[in-house]
Write a protein that holds these residues in place. Structure first.
Motif, mmCIF file in Angstrom:
data_model
loop_
_atom_site.group_PDB
_atom_site.id
_atom_site.type_symbol
_atom_site.label_atom_id
_atom_site.label_comp_id
_atom_site.label_asym_id
_atom_site.label_seq_id
_atom_site.Cartn_x
_atom_site.Cartn_y
_atom_site.Cartn_z
ATOM 1 N N GLU A 169 0.798 -1.124 0.103
ATOM 2 C CA GLU A 169 -0.024 0.082 -0.201
ATOM 3 C C GLU A 169 0.935 1.353 -0.002
ATOM 4 O OE1 GLU A 169 -3.417 -0.032 -0.117
ATOM 5 O OE2 GLU A 169 -2.954 -2.231 -0.608
ATOM 6 N N ILE A 170 0.382 2.335 -0.508
ATOM 7 C CA ILE A 170 0.894 3.763 -0.554
ATOM 8 C C ILE A 170 0.874 4.165 1.093
ATOM 9 C CG2 ILE A 170 0.955 6.096 -1.351
ATOM 10 C CD1 ILE A 170 -0.473 4.750 -3.828
ATOM 11 N N GLY A 171 1.971 5.057 1.333
ATOM 12 C CA GLY A 171 2.003 5.642 2.685
ATOM 13 C C GLY A 171 3.121 5.881 3.277
ATOM 14 N N ALA A 172 3.414 6.602 4.260
ATOM 15 C CA ALA A 172 4.539 6.858 5.020
ATOM 16 C C ALA A 172 4.725 5.522 5.788
ATOM 17 C CB ALA A 172 4.708 8.053 5.909
ATOM 18 N N LEU A 173 6.059 4.933 6.258
ATOM 19 C CA LEU A 173 6.451 3.992 6.904
ATOM 20 C C LEU A 173 5.579 2.606 6.570
ATOM 21 C CD1 LEU A 173 6.285 5.700 10.390
ATOM 22 C CD2 LEU A 173 8.261 5.487 8.722
ATOM 23 N N VAL A 174 5.097 2.503 5.527
ATOM 24 C CA VAL A 174 4.522 1.202 5.181
ATOM 25 C C VAL A 174 5.600 0.062 4.970
ATOM 26 C CG1 VAL A 174 3.406 -0.034 3.226
ATOM 27 C CG2 VAL A 174 2.279 2.038 3.985
ATOM 28 N N ASP A 192 8.611 0.015 6.143
ATOM 29 C CA ASP A 192 9.035 -0.088 7.629
ATOM 30 C C ASP A 192 8.311 -1.132 8.498
ATOM 31 O OD1 ASP A 192 11.323 1.212 7.045
ATOM 32 O OD2 ASP A 192 10.559 2.896 7.830
ATOM 33 N N HIS A 193 6.847 -0.936 8.412
ATOM 34 C CA HIS A 193 5.916 -1.765 8.975
ATOM 35 C C HIS A 193 5.935 -3.183 8.658
ATOM 36 C CE1 HIS A 193 4.076 0.814 11.973
ATOM 37 N NE2 HIS A 193 3.986 1.737 11.013
ATOM 38 N N ILE A 194 5.917 -3.501 7.212
ATOM 39 C CA ILE A 194 6.018 -4.897 6.631
ATOM 40 C C ILE A 194 7.211 -5.395 7.007
ATOM 41 C CG2 ILE A 194 5.848 -6.164 4.625
ATOM 42 C CD1 ILE A 194 4.297 -3.775 3.223
ATOM 43 N N ARG A 195 8.354 -4.585 6.884
ATOM 44 C CA ARG A 195 9.764 -5.260 7.024
ATOM 45 C C ARG A 195 9.778 -5.569 8.592
ATOM 46 N NH1 ARG A 195 12.800 -3.251 10.791
ATOM 47 N NH2 ARG A 195 12.528 -1.162 10.330
ATOM 48 N N TYR A 196 9.350 -4.813 9.476
ATOM 49 C CA TYR A 196 9.266 -5.164 11.091
ATOM 50 C C TYR A 196 8.401 -6.587 11.313
ATOM 51 C CZ TYR A 196 8.695 -4.607 15.931
ATOM 52 O OH TYR A 196 8.905 -4.854 17.441
ATOM 53 N N ALA A 197 7.270 -6.352 10.542
ATOM 54 C CA ALA A 197 6.232 -7.700 10.685
ATOM 55 C C ALA A 197 7.156 -8.900 10.404
ATOM 56 C CB ALA A 197 5.080 -7.444 10.077
ATOM 57 N N ILE A 198 7.614 -8.772 9.114
ATOM 58 C CA ILE A 198 8.350 -10.058 8.740
ATOM 59 C C ILE A 198 9.344 -10.520 9.533
ATOM 60 C CG2 ILE A 198 9.851 -10.829 7.022
ATOM 61 C CD1 ILE A 198 8.541 -8.958 4.850
ATOM 62 N N GLN A 199 10.097 -9.460 10.096
ATOM 63 C CA GLN A 199 11.423 -9.924 11.006
ATOM 64 C C GLN A 199 10.709 -10.594 12.386
ATOM 65 O OE1 GLN A 199 13.601 -6.065 10.411
ATOM 66 N NE2 GLN A 199 15.223 -7.662 10.894
ATOM 67 N N GLN A 200 9.454 -10.085 12.875
ATOM 68 C CA GLN A 200 9.134 -10.638 13.853
ATOM 69 C C GLN A 200 8.813 -12.272 13.773
ATOM 70 O OE1 GLN A 200 8.423 -8.928 17.087
ATOM 71 N NE2 GLN A 200 9.954 -7.807 16.031
ATOM 72 N N THR A 201 8.565 -12.531 12.616
ATOM 73 C CA THR A 201 8.219 -14.117 12.466
ATOM 74 C C THR A 201 9.608 -14.737 12.359
ATOM 75 O OG1 THR A 201 8.675 -13.998 9.930
ATOM 76 C CG2 THR A 201 6.443 -13.464 10.628
ATOM 77 N N ALA A 202 10.788 -14.246 12.462
ATOM 78 C CA ALA A 202 12.002 -14.858 12.583
ATOM 79 C C ALA A 202 12.189 -15.476 13.951
ATOM 80 C CB ALA A 202 13.268 -14.086 12.347
ATOM 81 N N VAL A 203 11.471 -15.374 14.887
ATOM 82 C CA VAL A 203 11.715 -15.929 16.356
ATOM 83 C C VAL A 203 11.780 -17.419 16.365
ATOM 84 C CG1 VAL A 203 10.732 -16.039 18.315
ATOM 85 C CG2 VAL A 203 10.581 -13.605 17.479
ATOM 86 N N LYS A 204 10.935 -18.043 15.469
ATOM 87 C CA LYS A 204 10.648 -19.630 15.630
ATOM 88 C C LYS A 204 11.187 -19.906 14.273
ATOM 89 C CE LYS A 204 6.553 -19.532 18.369
ATOM 90 N NZ LYS A 204 5.095 -20.203 18.489
ATOM 91 N N ALA A 205 11.859 -19.233 13.283
ATOM 92 C CA ALA A 205 12.643 -19.704 11.892
ATOM 93 C C ALA A 205 13.624 -20.528 12.516
ATOM 94 C CB ALA A 205 12.642 -18.468 11.182
ATOM 95 N N GLU A 206 13.667 -21.376 11.345
ATOM 96 C CA GLU A 206 15.001 -22.332 11.541
ATOM 97 C C GLU A 206 16.362 -21.308 11.326
ATOM 98 O OE1 GLU A 206 16.847 -26.132 9.283
ATOM 99 O OE2 GLU A 206 14.837 -25.670 8.788
#
Length: 591
Positions: free
Chosen positions: A103-108, A110-124
């Motif tokens: 989507e268009i918008g400020a910090l979009v 950054d938010h998606i990147r941060y959300a993806i990285q949060q899934t790394a906690v249980k990643a192999e």
């Protein structure tokens, strides 16, 4: 590399990424939960499957194996992205298609990147090695090859035939011993190939001991001599190879060859088929041969800079290489001193025995033998820091001892040849010692085989020394000069009959003992002949005179390589070439 994900990617059982607040899934899309309203970020659900640490032997980088779901629940292909590229999202449309929309918008982003990285906690978490050979991992030495049960080794597709062996019944190892007793080609060739093959896994430790091998082994012979076939047979100790499926070729670029040569650490490779079909192609392939031989002969990587102007890690070749060629590349004395050439004859190979050993290699016997050899090295010489240090000291002393023994034999040669002899001998004694420790040879048999190998090696090295002599700039100049004089392409006048005017193509005078030659004219004539014949003659006039003087082919005076000599009523500055010494050079070529 095993690309199985943490999630079963099937439409009937799609994965559900676990995004922590303030991120949530709404209708299969990623949203940011806010106080006033939920903000849509993208129309797909990306997540990290596996975090990869990529070790290429020079640098360590991070890569991410990503998965995702479209909004309708359809799984997206697993994709691999460099950690540094994640935040840019320029990879999304390339790898997942233009219907995956941010989507268009400020910090979009950054938010998606941060959300993806949060899934790394249980990643192999996984380490992937993009290099072969010895590596100390968690305090233990490991010999890396694709196919390992404990380590993931991933090489480019071009190198996909490298593969680690499996443990098999030791009785199969008699097959490798039979290479000594029933060789598929002449004994000198098989002995050299065995020595070179079993030297190669020692490269890492020879480098640590400051005596790393610095040469390539060249198999020379006409079409049908089975050069590629023999190379493939011995590469089969490190993978699944045939004459038509060798890893590298002279049709590859020099840069790509040296790039792959860095990844192929402590293993054998082959650059196949130096066979130029035209003058232009010969120049191109000769330049490639020169680059390969220099790279392996010097073990120095090219200095390069990153985009930010910081230096890149050096990437010299780390294994050993066989070159196959129909004729020797014109690489000069220095290049010739960095390669050991064996000329194969048309009837040298025993086809029946060759077929037997090829079948055994195809079964994996050679790979399994090499696996046991590397495990033997680890158990015997790498048990702890103390045994490792003694091993390095032993390798260094062996190298110096073998070099000194060859020098004491009194064979005149280029300074690099005694070192090449030492490396071959180290490879052979390690191979024979391994066979002895496996109860496949007795001590007396080891001594007899080593003596036989030394005798063959010294004889072949003497021939190599004579070949290098023929490629010395001074010797090339003498041979070409005599050819020009004999064919009448240049004119040399009698000193006692100096004419009033000099004829066309005149280069100097002569008497019974000397040629008195104009430096520029003689050099220019020889250079033109070499160019016309497609041969290299890159030495300048100063270098030529220096080389001639060092070999005692010209008279010198007061540190000068030229003299002022009277011809008739004129005094000319010339170099005085000794006829007797020059004739010996020409005669040696005819032997």
């Amino acid at each position: 590399m095993n690309n199985e994900s943490r999630f079963p990617l099937t439409p009937s059982n799609p994965p559900q990424p676990n995004y922590p607040p303030p991120y949530k899934i709404v209708d299969g899309c990623l949203f940011l939960e806010q106080q006033a309203y939920d903000r849509k970020l993208c129309n797909f659900l990306p997540y990290i499957i596996r975090e990869l640490t990529l070790d290429d032997g020079a640098e360590i980088s991070k890569r991410l194996l990503l998965g995702g779901l479209r909004s309708n629940g359809e799984p997206l292909d697993e994709v691999e992205v460099a950690g540094s590229e994640l935040a840019s999202f320029s990879w999304v449309s390339d790898k997942w298609g233009s219907d995956c929309i941010l989507e268009i918008g400020a910090l979009v982003k950054d938010h998606i990147r941060y959300a993806i990285q949060q899934t790394a906690v249980k990643a192999e978490k996984q380490t992937v090695y993009a290099v072969t050979g010895w590596k100390k991992i968690s305090g233990q030495w490991v010999f890396l090859l694709p196919g390992s049960d404990t380590q993931t080794v991933r090489l480019p597709d071009k190198l996909s035939r490298y593969e680690k062996g499996e443990k098999i019944d030791r009785t199969s190892f008699f097959v490798v011993k039979d290479l000594l007793e029933h060789p598929p080609a002449s004994r000198p060739l098989i002995f050299l190939l065995l020595a070179y093959t079993f030297l190669t896994p020692l490269n890492h430790f020879l480098h640590m001991a400051d005596c790393e091998p610095k040469f390539v082994f060249t198999l020379l012979g006409r079409t049908g001599a089975r050069k590629s076939t023999m190379a493939a047979l011995f590469l089969s100790f490190f993978g699944r190879f045939t004459a038509s499926e060798l890893p590298l070729s002279f049709r590859d670029t020099p840069n790509s060859i040296t790039h792959y040569a860095f990844a192929l650490k402590d293993v054998l490779t082959c650059v196949d088929d130096f066979h130029p079909s035209s003058r232009q192609e010969e120049q191109k392939l000769t330049a490639t041969a020169q680059a390969i031989i220099r790279a392996y002969g010097d073990r120095v990587g090219r200095g390069r800079l990153k985009a930010d102007s910081t230096p890149m890690a050096s990437r010299p070749p780390q294994g050993n290489a066989i070159i196959t060629a129909e004729n020797a590349p014109d690489i000069g004395e220095s290049g010739m001193a960095r390669t050991f050439i064996y000329e194969m004859k048309a009837d040298e190979v025993d086809l029946k025995m060759l077929s037997f050993f090829q079948n055994e290699a195809a079964k994996g016997v050679f790979r399994s033998f090499m696996l046991t050899y590397t495990e033997w090295i680890k158990a015997k010489y790498l048990r702890d820091d103390g045994t490792e240090n003694r091993f390095l000291d032993c390798l260094k002393k062996l190298f110096e001892r073998y070099r000194q023994e060859f020098s004491a034999a009194g064979i005149p040669c280029h300074g690099r040849l005694p070192e090449i002899v030492s490396w071959f001998r180290i490879g052979m004694i390690m191979f024979l010692s391994f066979l002895k420790d496996q109860d496949l040879l007795t001590a007396d048999q080891v001594n007899a085989l080593e003596d036989e190998f030394i005798s063959m090696l010294y004889e072949l090295t003497q021939k190599q020394a004579e070949s290098i002599d023929r490629d010395r700039p001074a010797h090339i100049f003498i041979r070409k000069l005599y050819a020009l004089i004999e064919s009448g392409q240049v004119v040399v006048l009698k000193k006692s009959e100096a004419p009033l005017c000099e004829p066309k193509d005149y280069i100097g005078f002569e008497d019974d003992n000397y040629f008195y030659l104009n430096t520029e004219a003689a050099h220019r004539a020889v250079k033109k002949l070499c160019d016309d014949q497609g041969e290299a003659f890159s030495v300048n006039t100063h270098g030529l005179l220096k080389a001639l003087a060092e070999e005692g082919l010209i008279d010198t005076q007061g540190g000068e390589n030229t003299k002022s000599v009277r011809f008739g009523n004129k005094i000319k500055r010339v170099f005085c070439l000794r006829k007797e010494a020059a004739q010996k050079v020409v005669d040696a070529t005819m032997l």
